[in-house]
Write an enzyme that holds these catalytic residues in place. Structure first.
Site, PDB file in Angstrom:
ATOM      1  N   SER A  32       4.500 -23.343 -26.239  1.00  0.00           N
ATOM      2  CA  SER A  32       3.925 -22.861 -24.856  1.00  0.00           C
ATOM      3  C   SER A  32       2.463 -23.727 -24.817  1.00  0.00           C
ATOM      4  O   SER A  32       2.257 -23.981 -23.615  1.00  0.00           O
ATOM      5  CB  SER A  32       3.389 -21.392 -25.443  1.00  0.00           C
ATOM      6  N   ALA A  33       1.741 -24.261 -25.598  1.00  0.00           N
ATOM      7  CA  ALA A  33       0.724 -24.889 -25.449  1.00  0.00           C
ATOM      8  C   ALA A  33       0.827 -26.539 -25.516  1.00  0.00           C
ATOM      9  O   ALA A  33       0.543 -27.397 -24.542  1.00  0.00           O
ATOM     10  CB  ALA A  33      -0.283 -24.800 -26.456  1.00  0.00           C
ATOM     11  N   GLU A  53       8.849 -32.298 -31.941  1.00  0.00           N
ATOM     12  CA  GLU A  53       9.547 -30.942 -31.827  1.00  0.00           C
ATOM     13  C   GLU A  53      10.565 -30.924 -33.074  1.00  0.00           C
ATOM     14  O   GLU A  53      11.497 -31.531 -32.918  1.00  0.00           O
ATOM     15  CB  GLU A  53       9.889 -30.624 -30.600  1.00  0.00           C
ATOM     16  N   HIS A 465       3.876 -11.458 -32.180  1.00  0.00           N
ATOM     17  CA  HIS A 465       2.442 -12.013 -31.550  1.00  0.00           C
ATOM     18  C   HIS A 465       1.760 -12.471 -33.008  1.00  0.00           C
ATOM     19  O   HIS A 465       0.470 -12.141 -32.565  1.00  0.00           O
ATOM     20  CB  HIS A 465       1.851 -11.306 -30.757  1.00  0.00           C
TER      21      HIS A 465
END
Length: 527
Positions: A32-33, A53, A465
């Protein structure tokens, strides 16, 4: 041209680029970042950028694209398959904590819920000594990300890469939560993602034309740029440090390790579980813990791997519907309630999710016969006080991790969840829910405090989370400063959910993308 009008070629679909031995920037993790940072450092600059990645492309994976299939990502090949350690507090159960091993990271496999939390979350970060992280300062960064369905407002952005809007055509199960919340006394919110949301309403989802709006939207316009190299199925196994400066990284790609140098900075965006692992593998962490693993200490940072936080959910308030559930829609929820466990709290610490499908832990599911036509009301704690940790069990880059969130170790958390169950049953007793319930399936009798606590300990699970394991802050356990530079090392920053000093009071994906925008701005402006 607006971000959302840019080239839409799928990341991963272009021709692979060869790996060079040096780049201006290395971004570790395309989550996401990381996707945000790769985009911002590539467009409108002369920088060469390497994005590393461990997973592959998200293109063509139906469970990623289709909001209604997101749960199929759990346990899939693009899930790291991490889990939390057992704890007596939750009856020694093992809790999975899925993490995305794919372009877009966990933002490609999550429940597509776009929430920032409460403005008090960010003001709290700033008050803890992190200048520039107050709500008013980060609001423009959130707006830069967004393409809000209603166009630009004082609170929402338009034209950004990530499409967001309220859930549409609410299924009767989430619609019942909205009406039950209203008759219970909750305000009905037109935007549950406002500055200080308290009440009930439709979820805000990151969806465009029925398809997930993933962090990879950031990569699409720059994926084929000559200055960006996206190296998939590869992982950083060590950062190289010389004379107090990060000078590059060792990258395992296939069966070969490549040593790649960096001119400017390495940015770790590998997530709250793998960013601290990479630091420790590189000799950055608690020197005593590193000694046990036979890793030479480069920088003693005792906060690496500490301060782990997550949102606990209670899986198992389960009801047979009085009419056919039918086909679930949106993200299997569609609405949300945010409420306080105690009236004197400044910020809501509870969240309620109306799931159109059964949601039970294995332990509870074994005790009950659950029919097909079932829905759930799921209470969650979004203001946890409990803190855990992460450790490596060996010095291997692919070795097992000890990940312990210490759920409900803080007495306040158990008290809040007991209140959450009481409030959930009051919501269920409202006319809107009674009109769609045939019978309660799970749990059985909740006629005592002991019964409620047992239900919580058997039903507690993760909202997926994990944050905080490389916390930003000036204290002894701080790992990065307010510009996300790692203490004691030049040329190294962290930009992911691990830097959160305290968890946001809502889903964490939007805040993680904002962190990507923050560090990009910091790098590009020289601050």
């Amino acid at each position: 041209m607006n971000d959302n009008q840019s080239n839409k070629a799928a990341p991963g679909a272009g021709k692979a680029k060869s790996l060079s031995d040096r780049y201006d920037y290395i971004v570790v993790g395309a989550g996401s970042a990381g996707c945000v940072i790769a985009r911002r450092l590539t467009e409108g600059t002369d920088f060469s950028v390497l994005l590393v990645e461990p997973g592959g492309s998200d293109a063509g994976i139906e469970s990623i694209a289709n909001p209604g299939q997101w749960v199929m990502n759990i346990g899939a090949p693009h899930d790291y398959l991490y889990s939390y350690e057992p704890s007596e507090l939750i009856h020694n159960r093992i809790i999975p904590v899925p993490r995305g091993k794919v372009l877009g990271g966990s933002g490609s496999i999550n429940a597509i819920t776009w929430t920032r939390g409460n403005k008090a979350d960010y003001d709290g970060w700033a008050a803890a000594g992190n200048k520039g992280w107050d709500y008013e300062s980060v609001l423009p960064l959130f707006k830069k990300i967004e393409d809000w369905e209603g166009g630009e407002t004082d609170f929402h952005g338009a034209g950004g890469p990530i499409a967001i809007g309220n859930a549409k055509d609410l299924h009767f199960v989430p619609a019942a939560l909205v009406e039950a919340g209203r008759t219970f006394g909750m305000p009905v919110l037109a935007d549950t993602n406002g500055p200080a949301p308290e009440g009930v309403g439709a979820m805000v989802l990151n969806v465009r034309d029925g398809v997930r709006s993933s962090p990879t939207e950031y990569l699409k316009p720059v994926y084929d740029s000559d200055r960006l190299t996206v190296l998939t199925y590869s992982k950083v196994v060590r950062l190289n440090v010389k004379n107090g400066r990060c000078i590059g990284a060792d990258i395992l790609s296939g069966d070969k390790v490549h040593t790649v140098a960096v001119n400017e900075e390495v940015v770790l965006s590998a997530g709250s579980l793998d960013t601290p692992r990479i630091l420790m593998l590189s000799g950055i962490g608690d020197s005593e813990e590193l000694r046990k693993l036979d890793i030479e200490t480069i920088v003693h940072l005792p906060g690496v791997g500490k301060n782990l936080q997550d949102h606990p959910l209670i899986a198992g308030l389960c009801f047979e519907a009085s009419r056919p559930i039918g086909i679930p829609n949106n993200n299997l929820a569609g609405s949300v309630a945010l409420w306080k466990s105690k009236k004197d709290l400044k910020v809501p610490d509870l969240m309620y999710l109306p799931l159109q499908v059964p949601y039970l832990t294995h332990e509870i599911a074994r005790e009950y016969e659950v029919p097909e036509n079932v829905f759930c009301l799921v209470p969650g704690l979004v203001g946890p006080k409990s803190r855990g940790y992460l450790k490596m069990r060996t010095n291997r880059h692919d070795g097992p991790l000890e990940i312990q969130p210490n759920f409900i170790s803080a007495p306040e958390d158990l008290e809040a969840l007991v209140s959450a169950v009481h409030i959930a049953m009051e919501l269920i007793n409202q006319p809107a829910y009674q009109a769609i319930i045939k019978r309660r399936i799970v749990p059985g009798k909740l006629d005592s405090r002991a019964a409620i606590e047992t239900f919580i300990r058997d039903g507690l699970t993760s909202y997926f989370h994990p944050v905080g394991t490389c916390a930003m802050g000036p204290g002894a356990d701080g790992v990065v400063d307010s510009d996300l530079r790692v203490y004691g090392i030049e040329g190294l920053r962290i930009a992911d959910a691990s830097v959160m000093p305290s968890i946001t009071s809502a889903n964490t994906n939007a805040a993680t993308m904002m962190i990507g925008e923050f560090v990009s701005r910091s790098i590009l402006t020289g601050k």
